[in-house]
Design an enzyme around this catalytic site. Structure first.
Site, PDB file in Angstrom:
ATOM      1  N   ARG A 181      36.467  47.793  44.788  1.00  0.00           N
ATOM      2  CA  ARG A 181      37.980  48.122  44.345  1.00  0.00           C
ATOM      3  C   ARG A 181      38.626  46.840  44.951  1.00  0.00           C
ATOM      4  O   ARG A 181      38.376  45.639  45.075  1.00  0.00           O
ATOM      5  CB  ARG A 181      38.562  48.997  45.909  1.00  0.00           C
ATOM      6  CG  ARG A 181      38.385  48.657  46.817  1.00  0.00           C
ATOM      7  CD  ARG A 181      38.858  49.623  48.232  1.00  0.00           C
ATOM      8  NE  ARG A 181      38.189  48.927  48.885  1.00  0.00           N
ATOM      9  CZ  ARG A 181      38.980  47.556  49.859  1.00  0.00           C
ATOM     10  NH1 ARG A 181      40.213  47.860  49.329  1.00  0.00           N
ATOM     11  NH2 ARG A 181      39.006  47.352  50.773  1.00  0.00           N
ATOM     12  N   LEU A 182      39.705  46.976  44.452  1.00  0.00           N
ATOM     13  CA  LEU A 182      40.412  45.517  45.215  1.00  0.00           C
ATOM     14  C   LEU A 182      41.383  46.421  45.628  1.00  0.00           C
ATOM     15  O   LEU A 182      42.343  47.198  44.720  1.00  0.00           O
ATOM     16  CB  LEU A 182      41.250  44.662  43.920  1.00  0.00           C
ATOM     17  CG  LEU A 182      40.200  43.734  43.069  1.00  0.00           C
ATOM     18  CD1 LEU A 182      40.661  43.204  41.988  1.00  0.00           C
ATOM     19  CD2 LEU A 182      39.710  43.495  44.282  1.00  0.00           C
ATOM     20  N   ASP A 183      42.270  45.801  46.680  1.00  0.00           N
ATOM     21  CA  ASP A 183      43.882  45.967  47.131  1.00  0.00           C
ATOM     22  C   ASP A 183      45.167  46.291  46.385  1.00  0.00           C
ATOM     23  O   ASP A 183      44.797  45.305  45.224  1.00  0.00           O
ATOM     24  CB  ASP A 183      43.797  44.732  48.492  1.00  0.00           C
ATOM     25  CG  ASP A 183      43.208  45.140  49.508  1.00  0.00           C
ATOM     26  OD1 ASP A 183      42.550  46.445  49.612  1.00  0.00           O
ATOM     27  OD2 ASP A 183      43.354  44.695  50.514  1.00  0.00           O
ATOM     28  N   LYS A 184      45.635  47.072  46.781  1.00  0.00           N
ATOM     29  CA  LYS A 184      46.897  47.211  45.358  1.00  0.00           C
ATOM     30  C   LYS A 184      47.604  45.240  45.357  1.00  0.00           C
ATOM     31  O   LYS A 184      47.934  45.090  44.409  1.00  0.00           O
ATOM     32  CB  LYS A 184      47.537  48.237  45.814  1.00  0.00           C
ATOM     33  CG  LYS A 184      49.080  48.299  45.788  1.00  0.00           C
ATOM     34  CD  LYS A 184      50.202  49.237  46.539  1.00  0.00           C
ATOM     35  CE  LYS A 184      51.819  49.626  46.136  1.00  0.00           C
ATOM     36  NZ  LYS A 184      52.318  50.493  46.266  1.00  0.00           N
TER      37      LYS A 184
END
Length: 102
Positions: A62-65
């Site tokens: 994942r990557l942060d928003k």
């Protein structure tokens, strides 16, 4: 429309992986109050890439928003687990550029 934008942002694809450019401000996973996220459009992206019978790609990390950058998606669960293990054991080198204009 988001699936088409992600399709235009593909930076690599092969028989096992699809690597997309995740834009800033777009969450990877949904939660209450989130109207649109990458995980919601993966089935549509699969159809854009490979037709109506295609299995949606699997998120490998994942990557942060608030983070823009590349995201690795796997075409099947086995490959996803292998890539997730590479991230977990820090065999993938991640680089962050703070305040960079790409």
């Amino acid at each position: 429309m988001l699936a088409k934008a992600l399709n235009r942002g593909i930076v690599h694809q092969d028989k096992d992986l699809v690597v997309i450019n995740k834009p800033y401000g777009l969450p990877v996973r949904g939660r209450p109050g989130v109207k649109l996220c990458i995980s919601d459009v993966l089935p549509i992206l699969a159809k854009v890439l490979h037709g109506h019978e295609a299995e949606p790609p699997h998120l490998c990390h994942r990557l942060d928003k608030e983070t823009a950058g590349v995201m690795v998606l796997a075409r099947d669960k086995e490959v996803a687990h292998q890539v997730q293990e590479l991230f977990r054991t820090q065999q993938v080198v991640k680089k962050y550029w703070f305040g960079a204009r790409l």
